[in-house]
Motif scaffolding. Sequence first.
Motif, short mmCIF file in Angstrom:
data_model
loop_
_atom_site.label_atom_id
_atom_site.label_comp_id
_atom_site.label_asym_id
_atom_site.label_seq_id
_atom_site.Cartn_x
_atom_site.Cartn_y
_atom_site.Cartn_z
N ARG A 128 -35.23 -60.36 13.95
CA ARG A 128 -34.66 -60.93 15.16
C ARG A 128 -34.50 -62.43 14.97
O ARG A 128 -35.44 -63.12 14.56
N VAL A 129 -33.30 -62.92 15.27
CA VAL A 129 -33.03 -64.36 15.25
C VAL A 129 -32.77 -64.76 16.70
O VAL A 129 -31.73 -64.43 17.26
N ASN A 130 -33.74 -65.41 17.31
CA ASN A 130 -33.59 -65.82 18.71
C ASN A 130 -32.55 -66.93 18.81
O ASN A 130 -32.51 -67.84 17.97
N ASP A 131 -31.71 -66.84 19.83
CA ASP A 131 -30.73 -67.89 20.06
C ASP A 131 -31.43 -69.13 20.59
O ASP A 131 -32.38 -69.02 21.38
N LEU A 132 -30.97 -70.27 20.15
CA LEU A 132 -31.47 -71.54 20.66
C LEU A 132 -30.72 -71.88 21.94
O LEU A 132 -29.57 -71.46 22.12
N ILE A 133 -31.32 -72.65 22.82
CA ILE A 133 -30.62 -73.10 24.02
C ILE A 133 -29.49 -74.04 23.59
O ILE A 133 -29.69 -74.92 22.75
N GLY A 134 -28.32 -73.82 24.13
CA GLY A 134 -27.14 -74.60 23.74
C GLY A 134 -26.39 -73.89 22.63
O GLY A 134 -26.49 -72.68 22.47
N TRP A 135 -25.66 -74.65 21.84
CA TRP A 135 -24.85 -74.10 20.75
C TRP A 135 -25.63 -74.08 19.45
O TRP A 135 -26.36 -75.02 19.13
N SER A 136 -25.46 -73.01 18.69
CA SER A 136 -26.03 -72.91 17.35
C SER A 136 -25.07 -72.12 16.47
O SER A 136 -24.15 -71.46 16.97
N VAL A 137 -25.28 -72.20 15.16
CA VAL A 137 -24.41 -71.50 14.22
C VAL A 137 -25.27 -70.73 13.21
O VAL A 137 -26.32 -71.22 12.77
N LYS A 138 -24.82 -69.52 12.90
CA LYS A 138 -25.44 -68.68 11.88
C LYS A 138 -24.37 -68.37 10.83
O LYS A 138 -23.23 -68.12 11.18
N LYS A 139 -24.75 -68.36 9.58
CA LYS A 139 -23.83 -67.99 8.51
C LYS A 139 -24.19 -66.60 8.02
O LYS A 139 -25.37 -66.28 7.85
N SER A 140 -23.18 -65.77 7.80
CA SER A 140 -23.42 -64.42 7.31
C SER A 140 -22.29 -64.01 6.37
O SER A 140 -21.27 -64.69 6.26
N LYS A 141 -22.49 -62.88 5.72
CA LYS A 141 -21.43 -62.26 4.93
C LYS A 141 -21.44 -60.76 5.22
O LYS A 141 -22.47 -60.11 5.11
N TRP A 142 -20.30 -60.25 5.62
CA TRP A 142 -20.14 -58.82 5.85
C TRP A 142 -19.36 -58.26 4.66
O TRP A 142 -18.40 -58.86 4.19
N SER A 143 -19.77 -57.09 4.17
CA SER A 143 -19.04 -56.46 3.08
C SER A 143 -19.38 -54.98 2.99
O SER A 143 -20.43 -54.54 3.47
N GLU A 144 -18.47 -54.24 2.39
CA GLU A 144 -18.69 -52.81 2.19
C GLU A 144 -19.81 -52.58 1.17
O GLU A 144 -20.59 -51.64 1.29
N GLN A 145 -19.89 -53.45 0.15
CA GLN A 145 -20.89 -53.30 -0.90
C GLN A 145 -22.31 -53.56 -0.40
O GLN A 145 -23.26 -52.96 -0.89
N SER A 146 -22.45 -54.47 0.54
CA SER A 146 -23.77 -54.82 1.08
C SER A 146 -23.72 -54.87 2.60
O SER A 146 -23.83 -55.94 3.21
N PRO A 147 -23.56 -53.72 3.25
CA PRO A 147 -23.44 -53.74 4.72
C PRO A 147 -24.75 -54.20 5.37
O PRO A 147 -25.84 -53.86 4.92
N ILE A 148 -24.59 -55.01 6.40
CA ILE A 148 -25.75 -55.49 7.16
C ILE A 148 -25.59 -54.99 8.59
O ILE A 148 -24.70 -55.42 9.33
N ASN A 149 -26.44 -54.06 8.96
CA ASN A 149 -26.43 -53.55 10.32
C ASN A 149 -26.94 -54.66 11.25
O ASN A 149 -27.97 -55.28 10.97
N HIS A 150 -26.21 -54.93 12.33
CA HIS A 150 -26.60 -56.03 13.22
C HIS A 150 -26.12 -55.75 14.65
O HIS A 150 -25.26 -54.90 14.87
N ARG A 151 -26.69 -56.50 15.58
CA ARG A 151 -26.30 -56.43 16.98
C ARG A 151 -26.66 -57.75 17.66
O ARG A 151 -27.39 -58.57 17.10
N ALA A 152 -26.13 -57.94 18.88
CA ALA A 152 -26.47 -59.12 19.68
C ALA A 152 -26.73 -58.66 21.11
O ALA A 152 -26.03 -57.78 21.62
#
Length: 181
Positions: A128-152
């Motif tokens: 779990r990555v808790n959102d910070l108050i205000g604006w924040s940015v997360k970097k990710s990579k989505w791909s068929e070779q390395s799928p990352i299951n995620h939700r918000a």
Amino acid sequence: MAGISTTQFSNTKFNTLSSYVMSTLDSAIFPMSLENISQSPAYPDSLKLANLTDCDEVGEVLCSNTRSIIEEIEFAYDLDSTLAAYYPSDGFIGWHTNANFELYNAICTYSQSGNSFFEYEIGGDITRVNDLIGWSVKKSKWSEQSPINHRAVANGDRRITLTFSSKSENDVDSFISYLLS
């Protein structure tokens, strides 16, 4: 790409957008609420959010302002907008992988109270990555070779997400550097 972390930023255009969204949307919007919408793990099975670029859904002024910010960023950094969403306090986007894309992402999130979160699963472990108050940015990579299951999940919070994507990691890194400068 190993873990996904979040870094806070302040940007006048993003701050103006979030101020307008938070002052107008909760009472005036009926967000999409969809169940059983996908048979593919690449797409979410359910969601409850509002598309900030759909003028019928959020109104002409907000839609135009959101589109203007997106178009400026897309042009300046050679990125594509892949999500522009408002999550009401009970909003969410269900588990999915985006494995149908081969993209690096800058996931820009606004959290009103810090109660909302982003979760991802790698090797059976959920982080779990808790959102910070205000604006924040997360970097990710989505791909068929390395799928990352995620939700918000808004989790009682009100949340905005603008995601910008590219096949070029350098383009995403350049945009994130601009946000953090």
